[in-house]
Design an enzyme around this catalytic site. Structure first.
Site, PDB file in Angstrom:
ATOM      1  CG  PHE A 196      -1.792  -1.229   1.315  1.00  0.00           C
ATOM      2  CD1 PHE A 196      -2.628  -1.644   0.285  1.00  0.00           C
ATOM      3  CD2 PHE A 196      -1.729  -2.013   2.457  1.00  0.00           C
ATOM      4  CE1 PHE A 196      -3.381  -2.805   0.395  1.00  0.00           C
ATOM      5  CE2 PHE A 196      -2.480  -3.170   2.575  1.00  0.00           C
ATOM      6  CZ  PHE A 196      -3.308  -3.570   1.539  1.00  0.00           C
ATOM      7  N   GLY A 216       0.059  -8.532  -4.195  1.00  0.00           N
ATOM      8  CA  GLY A 216      -1.289  -9.027  -3.962  1.00  0.00           C
ATOM      9  C   GLY A 216      -2.258  -8.520  -5.002  1.00  0.00           C
ATOM     10  CB  THR A 217      -1.827  -5.963  -7.546  1.00  0.00           C
ATOM     11  OG1 THR A 217      -0.461  -6.309  -7.818  1.00  0.00           O
ATOM     12  CG2 THR A 217      -1.842  -4.872  -6.494  1.00  0.00           C
ATOM     13  N   GLY A 238       1.244   0.061 -12.073  1.00  0.00           N
ATOM     14  CA  GLY A 238       1.920  -1.202 -12.324  1.00  0.00           C
ATOM     15  C   GLY A 238       1.305  -2.053 -13.413  1.00  0.00           C
ATOM     16  N   GLY A 261      -4.949   2.309 -14.692  1.00  0.00           N
ATOM     17  CA  GLY A 261      -4.916   1.749 -13.348  1.00  0.00           C
ATOM     18  C   GLY A 261      -6.284   1.721 -12.711  1.00  0.00           C
ATOM     19  CD  GLU A 313      -2.500   4.167  -5.728  1.00  0.00           C
ATOM     20  OE1 GLU A 313      -2.536   5.277  -6.285  1.00  0.00           O
ATOM     21  OE2 GLU A 313      -1.505   3.740  -5.127  1.00  0.00           O
TER      22      GLU A 313
END
Length: 750
Positions: free
Chosen positions: A244, A487-488, A529, A707, A710
């Site tokens: 995070f 963990g994404t 990412g 993305g 977030e």
């Protein structure tokens, strides 16, 4: 590969593998406990010693003397490293404070020593025998007290202040005005896996198996801190149990494990104990925000101003709470201002959606408040003030004879902006029509029921990313890149990209991540990412496809890769045939042109929340949640949904319970463990639904993705707070929204 023109049709558009809700390829390893996390690399170092970190007991001052005698004599102790014997150390450019303190102390629990022993228990016990004599210089620990002396401070990617039009005049003249103060507290990442490192020296070469989101950054920071060549440092981070943002930069675990291993002459395992994490590492800093909005009687915003104050150590950075206000809503007259106070609290830094998460906690309450003054539905107000161009984009663009000295406002369009569609889709799906505009009217037994809404906004960031792709003799594909998976789902979407590009099934793709020996990727952070790392893999696959086509005698422009074959016309050859004499490898990366300068690339969404508030006790319960997201092509709906519901859960925590409580006398976070720092648990989170709008963004990358990880937290806390207001009629502007802020103001129990 240079990406400098909008993406046309390409192999990704087949959507045979990309865009499918496939299971995570790393799922079986994680659910069986066989995924190799940094502290659990039992396979890489024999007979490791163990390190234990001792943190400073004051917030600011110096160590006058430190007595190590008893600790050195303790059973099993191999070495103790302090600033006195560590040798000359530098500081990483992304570290605000030194990772090994002494004699000067910059914040509470700054590491002052690492004890290395044969066992963890021996190291821990010996650390308690160290005696440090401090000179306590006091310090500044109260943000509100420091606001008067706060200074303008640049945001990441922008100036401290912005101004368009004449805000003061327009606000004063507006027939409807809002002027309110809001506050958000210090928050902790509180991820499952603590910062941990296993360190090994081989001569003058250092290998760190460490929990780090940005491998290339980490190599540079370790090398700089230890004053050694970068080529002598290797970082490996195969699996990360959550970050995070707290693991974007090298922290004390990595440096002290390296120093401890060098001093002991043994490999060292070190984890920062949970009670040390909250003050030793980084956190989301608290903010105080003032928002002013002026509107005409029809609801059009005529003036909008957003000021934010936050604090950090000397040399630190501010929270970017005003950043979304520069782009989210229309309004001809606008201003933002960012102020940074010097505080002697632990370092403030990136935490999931830094800036927007805290800024929208305030802005999206303020928007609801002025909509109420106008007697407008809050969704209708937001839709009315939508814009398809960036409203805060004043530039001097013309200097001809007719416009000398005048600045003309250039319109920077959004590449995609489906904010209105997000609200309309969510409004219908959530049953917004059942909401009662007057607070406190809807009841379900003892529960006061309310609905809340908020916009979601987060910019899309582009950064270079590279990969190496190899065709094995078996016909399988191996991908190597230093990209990380926090963990994404990075392993999965990268495998999907390679499978789609090379025309093979998922089980023929092996993905290797998180090693500085691999090509440098975008890394994990800022929700950049997924899009950038897969674009880098795409580029490498394009190069490998050309190599294979030429090897097999095909025109690379006409060759199709499908079903494990290369095909053109009636001719088809198995992919493996190209590697019959040995594997074929290609390495390339994505580099971006100026499309992001011609089009503002952002992601949008709408959050809907229903809460129940106990009419007698003020207990708050989330009843249901919905997120509608427009974030480019969704590479894997299953892993993307997982990211969004996790972000929604963090948003609930920010709204209702998360707060690092500051001891303003001694300068530390009091509740520095998971017993005192509360985060949501399963019982707090009921039904969550996520809708992804059908969207591709050819301006973003060849993947046409953006993305999403977030975006899912931005606005959630405000949607919760707005729902609580709709249920109770009590407006709380100081997060978290706890029952003590409600109970004496609730409507009478009927």
């Amino acid at each position: 590969m240079k990406f400098d023109a909008p993406a046309g049709t390409n192999p990704i558009d087949q959507l045979k593998v990309i865009g499918q809700p496939l299971d995570r390829v790393d799922g079986p390893l994680k659910t069986t406990g066989t995924a190799r996390y940094s502290y659990e690399r039992h396979d890489v170092v024999p007979n490791p010693a163990y390190g234990f970190v001792l943190g400073a007991a004051i917030a600011k001052g110096r160590i006058k003397a430190i007595d190590l005698a008893a600790a050195k004599a303790a059973p099993g102790v191999l070495a103790i490293v302090t600033a006195e014997n560590a040798g000359a150390l530098d500081k990483g450019k992304n570290n605000t404070a030194k990772l090994l303190g002494g004699p000067q102390i910059e914040h509470y629990h700054q590491a002052i020593a690492v004890v290395v022993a044969e066992t963890f228990e021996q190291a821990r016990d010996a650390a308690q025998l160290i005696r440090a004599d401090y000179q306590d210089d006091g310090g500044s620990f109260d943000l509100r007290a420091g606001m008067a002396d706060a200074k303008p401070s640049k945001l990441l990617g922008g100036p401290a202040d912005s101004a368009v039009g004449d805000f003061d005049t327009a606000f004063a003249a507006a027939p409807v005005r809002l002027d309110q103060m809001y506050a958000t507290p210090d928050e902790s990442h509180a991820m499952m896996e603590p910062h941990a490192t296993t360190a090994l020296w081989d001569g003058d070469k250092l290998t760190l198996w460490t929990s780090n989101q940005m491998i290339a950054w980490g190599v540079g920071e370790v090398a700089k801190t230890l004053k050694m060549p970068q080529e002598k440092v290797r970082l490996v981070s195969q699996y990360i149990g959550g970050g995070f943002g707290s693991k974007l930069f090298v922290r004390a675990d990595a440096i002290l494990a390296a120093l401890g291993a060098r001093a002991a002459g043994r490999p060292v395992k070190l984890t920062l104990q949970r009670a040390l994490l909250f003050n030793n590492t980084t956190h989301r800093p608290a903010t105080v925000q003032r928002i002013r909005i002026g509107a005409d009687k029809d609801g059009k915003i005529t003036a909008i101003g957003h000021e934010s104050w936050s604090g950090d150590l000397p040399g630190g950075k501010p929270d970017g709470a005003v950043s979304q206000t520069r782009q989210l809503y229309a309004g001809a007259n606008r201003m933002t201002a960012t102020r940074l106070a010097v505080l002697d609290l632990p370092e403030g830094n990136a935490m999931r959606a830094p800036g927007e998460a805290s800024g929208m906690m305030a802005l999206e309450i303020a928007v609801d408040e002025i909509a109420e003054q106008l007697a407008m539905d809050p969704i209708a107000f937001r839709i009315l003030n939508d814009t398809q161009v960036v409203p805060d984009n004043a530039k001097a663009t013309s200097r001809d004879s007719q416009t000398v000295g005048m600045a003309t406002k250039t319109e920077l369009p959004f590449s995609q902006r489906q904010l209105i569609q997000c609200f309309e889709t969510g409004r219908d799906r959530f049953g917004w029509a059942k909401r009662t505009p007057k607070p406190g009217e809807l009841r379900d037994g003892r529960w006061l029921v309310g609905m809340g809404v908020a916009a979601a906004f987060r910019n899309n960031q582009l950064t270079k990313s590279a990969a190496r792709v190899r065709l094995e003799q078996s016909g399988g594909i191996t991908v190597e890149t230093d990209m990380t998976d926090i963990g994404t789902g990075s392993y999965t979407i990268i495998a999907q990209t390679a499978a789609e590009m090379m025309g093979v099934p998922m089980d023929k793709v092996v993905v290797k991540l998180g090693d500085s020996a691999f090509p440098v990727s975008a890394g994990s952070g800022g929700q950049w990412g997924g899009n950038n790392s897969t674009a880098g893999v795409y580029a490498a696959c394009i190069k490998l496809r050309e190599t294979i086509a030429q090897k097999l005698g095909f025109n690379s422009a006409e060759a199709e890769f499908s079903g494990g074959e290369v095909r053109s016309g009636r001719r088809g050859i198995p992919l493996a045939e190209a590697a019959r004499d040995g594997s074929l490898s290609a390495e390339d990366g994505i580099e971006y042109g100026d499309l992001d300068k011609k089009y503002q690339q952002s992601t949008f969404g709408a959050h809907f929340v229903e809460v129940g508030v106990d009419a007698a006790t003020a207990e708050i319960r989330i009843r249901r949640m919905l997120a509608v997201c427009a974030a480019g092509r969704i590479l894997n709906p299953k892993t993307a949904r997982s990211q969004v519901i996790g972000a929604m859960t963090m948003g609930v925590g920010a709204a209702l319970m998360e707060e690092l409580v500051v001891d303003k006398r001694r300068g530390f976070f009091v509740n520095h463990d998971l017993a005192g720092y509360e985060v949501p648990v399963h019982a707090d989170i009921p039904h969550q639904e996520v809708i992804f709008l059908d969207e591709t963004d050819p301006m973003s990358s060849p993947m046409k993705a953006k993305g999403v990880a977030e975006l899912g937290i931005c606005g959630v806390a405000a949607a919760v707070a707005n729902a609580v207001y709709n249920a109770t009629g009590v407006r709380v502007r100081d997060y978290p929204v706890t029952l003590d802020k409600l109970i004496d103001k609730l409507p009478a129990v009927g």
